[in-house]
Design a protein around this motif. Sequence first.
Motif, PDB file in Angstrom:
ATOM      1  N   UNK A  33     -20.640  17.746   7.793  1.00 19.24           N
ATOM      2  CA  UNK A  33     -19.657  17.960   6.725  1.00 19.24           C
ATOM      3  C   UNK A  33     -20.119  19.046   5.759  1.00 19.24           C
ATOM      4  N   UNK A  34     -19.198  19.950   5.427  1.00 25.08           N
ATOM      5  CA  UNK A  34     -19.354  20.877   4.312  1.00 25.08           C
ATOM      6  C   UNK A  34     -17.983  20.985   3.643  1.00 25.08           C
ATOM      7  N   UNK A  35     -17.892  21.809   2.618  1.00 23.06           N
ATOM      8  CA  UNK A  35     -16.602  22.000   1.951  1.00 23.06           C
ATOM      9  C   UNK A  35     -15.543  22.536   2.908  1.00 23.06           C
ATOM     10  N   UNK A  36     -15.977  23.264   3.941  1.00 21.64           N
ATOM     11  CA  UNK A  36     -15.023  23.799   4.922  1.00 21.64           C
ATOM     12  C   UNK A  36     -14.296  22.675   5.660  1.00 21.64           C
ATOM     13  N   UNK A  37     -14.895  21.501   5.753  1.00 21.81           N
ATOM     14  CA  UNK A  37     -14.246  20.379   6.437  1.00 21.81           C
ATOM     15  C   UNK A  37     -12.931  20.030   5.742  1.00 21.81           C
ATOM     16  N   UNK A  38     -12.973  19.924   4.407  1.00 25.73           N
ATOM     17  CA  UNK A  38     -11.747  19.641   3.651  1.00 25.73           C
ATOM     18  C   UNK A  38     -10.763  20.797   3.724  1.00 25.73           C
ATOM     19  N   UNK A  39     -11.275  22.012   3.643  1.00 25.99           N
ATOM     20  CA  UNK A  39     -10.414  23.189   3.673  1.00 25.99           C
ATOM     21  C   UNK A  39      -9.642  23.264   4.981  1.00 25.99           C
ATOM     22  N   UNK A  40     -10.342  23.028   6.082  1.00 20.98           N
ATOM     23  CA  UNK A  40      -9.727  23.183   7.391  1.00 20.98           C
ATOM     24  C   UNK A  40      -8.700  22.122   7.741  1.00 20.98           C
ATOM     25  N   UNK A  41      -8.842  20.918   7.187  1.00 22.67           N
ATOM     26  CA  UNK A  41      -7.926  19.838   7.553  1.00 22.67           C
ATOM     27  C   UNK A  41      -6.699  19.762   6.645  1.00 22.67           C
ATOM     28  N   UNK A  42      -6.624  20.617   5.621  1.00 23.87           N
ATOM     29  CA  UNK A  42      -5.496  20.588   4.688  1.00 23.87           C
ATOM     30  C   UNK A  42      -4.195  20.944   5.400  1.00 23.87           C
ATOM     31  N   UNK A  43      -3.107  20.319   4.954  1.00 23.42           N
ATOM     32  CA  UNK A  43      -1.781  20.576   5.520  1.00 23.42           C
ATOM     33  C   UNK A  43      -0.763  20.733   4.386  1.00 23.42           C
ATOM     34  N   UNK A  44       0.322  21.494   4.608  1.00 24.30           N
ATOM     35  CA  UNK A  44       1.335  21.671   3.569  1.00 24.30           C
ATOM     36  C   UNK A  44       1.981  20.340   3.184  1.00 24.30           C
ATOM     37  N   UNK A  45       2.236  20.168   1.888  1.00 24.67           N
ATOM     38  CA  UNK A  45       2.897  18.969   1.378  1.00 24.67           C
ATOM     39  C   UNK A  45       4.375  19.206   1.085  1.00 24.67           C
ATOM     40  N   UNK A  46       4.778  20.470   1.031  1.00 21.09           N
ATOM     41  CA  UNK A  46       6.169  20.793   0.728  1.00 21.09           C
ATOM     42  C   UNK A  46       6.467  22.185   1.287  1.00 21.09           C
ATOM     43  N   UNK A  47       7.710  22.582   1.261  1.00 17.28           N
ATOM     44  CA  UNK A  47       8.132  23.861   1.820  1.00 17.28           C
ATOM     45  C   UNK A  47       7.435  25.013   1.099  1.00 17.28           C
ATOM     46  N   UNK A  48       6.890  25.953   1.875  1.00 17.33           N
ATOM     47  CA  UNK A  48       6.182  27.136   1.388  1.00 17.33           C
ATOM     48  C   UNK A  48       4.877  26.804   0.665  1.00 17.33           C
ATOM     49  N   UNK A  49       4.367  25.601   0.874  1.00 19.94           N
ATOM     50  CA  UNK A  49       3.060  25.241   0.318  1.00 19.94           C
ATOM     51  C   UNK A  49       1.991  25.979   1.099  1.00 19.94           C
ATOM     52  N   UNK A  50       1.184  26.767   0.422  1.00 15.96           N
ATOM     53  CA  UNK A  50       0.180  27.602   1.076  1.00 15.96           C
ATOM     54  C   UNK A  50      -1.057  26.770   1.440  1.00 15.96           C
ATOM     55  N   UNK A  51      -0.976  26.138   2.597  1.00 14.66           N
ATOM     56  CA  UNK A  51      -2.079  25.384   3.185  1.00 14.66           C
ATOM     57  C   UNK A  51      -1.910  25.389   4.704  1.00 14.66           C
ATOM     58  N   UNK A  52      -3.025  25.390   5.443  1.00 19.32           N
ATOM     59  CA  UNK A  52      -4.418  25.534   4.987  1.00 19.32           C
ATOM     60  C   UNK A  52      -4.730  26.983   4.631  1.00 19.32           C
ATOM     61  N   UNK A  53      -5.778  27.155   3.871  1.00 14.12           N
ATOM     62  CA  UNK A  53      -6.224  28.491   3.462  1.00 14.12           C
ATOM     63  C   UNK A  53      -7.380  28.923   4.372  1.00 14.12           C
ATOM     64  N   UNK A  54      -7.300  30.126   4.871  1.00 14.01           N
ATOM     65  CA  UNK A  54      -8.264  30.607   5.863  1.00 14.01           C
ATOM     66  C   UNK A  54      -9.029  31.796   5.292  1.00 14.01           C
ATOM     67  N   UNK A  55     -10.363  31.731   5.264  1.00 14.30           N
ATOM     68  CA  UNK A  55     -11.146  32.853   4.739  1.00 14.30           C
ATOM     69  C   UNK A  55     -11.049  34.071   5.650  1.00 14.30           C
ATOM     70  N   UNK A  56     -11.145  35.240   5.046  1.00 21.43           N
ATOM     71  CA  UNK A  56     -11.049  36.483   5.809  1.00 21.43           C
ATOM     72  C   UNK A  56     -12.421  37.143   5.947  1.00 21.43           C
ATOM     73  N   UNK A  57     -12.744  38.082   5.088  1.00 19.74           N
ATOM     74  CA  UNK A  57     -13.917  38.943   5.261  1.00 19.74           C
ATOM     75  C   UNK A  57     -15.221  38.188   5.497  1.00 19.74           C
ATOM     76  N   UNK A  58     -15.439  37.111   4.747  1.00 23.46           N
ATOM     77  CA  UNK A  58     -16.714  36.393   4.827  1.00 23.46           C
ATOM     78  C   UNK A  58     -16.704  35.252   5.830  1.00 23.46           C
ATOM     79  N   UNK A  59     -15.525  34.890   6.315  1.00 21.85           N
ATOM     80  CA  UNK A  59     -15.417  33.834   7.313  1.00 21.85           C
ATOM     81  C   UNK A  59     -15.827  32.466   6.796  1.00 21.85           C
ATOM     82  N   UNK A  60     -15.979  31.520   7.718  1.00 23.17           N
ATOM     83  CA  UNK A  60     -16.430  30.166   7.382  1.00 23.17           C
ATOM     84  C   UNK A  60     -17.961  30.181   7.308  1.00 23.17           C
TER      85      UNK A  60
END
Length: 364
Positions: A33-60
């Motif tokens: 487990x790390x903080x990425x575990x919570x980040x990766x399992x997130x799902x949208x709760x409503x329309x246009x909810x921005x989840x999950x969030x995915x890192x770009x340049x620095x990756x996981x």
Amino acid sequence: MKPSDNQKARVIAFYLPQFHPTPENDKWWGKGFTEWTNVGKARPLFKKHYQPRVPADLGYYDLRLPETRKAQADMARAYGIEGFCYWHYWFGNGKQLLQRPFQEVLKSGEPDFPFCLAWANHSWEDKQFSKDGGHKILMEQLYPGDEDYILHFNALLPAFKDPRYIRVHGNPMFVIYNPAEIPNPARFISLWQQLASDHGFRIHFVGHTSKPQELIRYRKWGFDATIMIRLFDVFKKDFSLLERINAKLQRVMLNQGRRIEYSRAARYFYGTEERADDCYPSIIPNWDHSPRSGRAAHILIRSTPEKFRKHASDSFDNIAHKDREDRIVFLKSWNEWAEGNYMEPDLKFGRGYLEALKQALEEK
């Protein structure tokens, strides 16, 4: 390192060291487990909810890697951030958690990027309710007394003496998350100041709060300054009855979290108190706690880099009259990914928020 003559503020970013596995987290949440575990399992709760969030340049990334820590520092420096304020976890009796990334920064001398420490003095809890209606304490915050305070100071002494440590008027800055939880804050500060004096320096103590009325109390205890985090009160502001009913429907009936539009919230992110030299504002790019809290989360919606630029610029203008040394602004945060509260690039906005910060800092 100080801001250049054409830069409006000394921006210091809160930094979360949770992105690496630990034995305790393995035990509580499962192997790896790390903080990425919570980040990766997130799902949208409503329309246009921005989840999950995915890192770009620095990756996981994994904060045990020096290459990652250097890349973060290089990126922060390039966009005008003076240094990182690492959250520091000391639970009493010498017990620490998540200390490895900072200890390696300290021991190795790399990255060559300014830093300071913020004591996150609160217990760790499992937010799932237990049978008796309370929260399960995973690691309790204790205050055993002077002997432990001295042990704590000595553990941090090498950091305070490091040439990279962020200073205010020559004094190393130390932030305390919840001053009121310390049994006798004035005694704690007095003791540490005496210990620091024995080593030839003085500590610049900073209290963390969301309540303007606490400023006077903090000053009496011996704090040199206060950080104002005006985030959660925005969800209680003077909205119409219809808006309050709709918000409750979304939160309670539809389980979609408590939401407010970013631009509206940002109007409350700073105030007159921050105009004092000893009160530091905070700037907030976004907030979405749903990866950790699920449907009970507080969520800012429709944040964009341009809206953040305006908020940051307004906050900088509010302190423009201060001496250059005192124009300190805390950025909440550099990498709180599971709170939707980060500056690092993601797939949706890239480096947009970093570019926005740089523009706000360099505006005439």
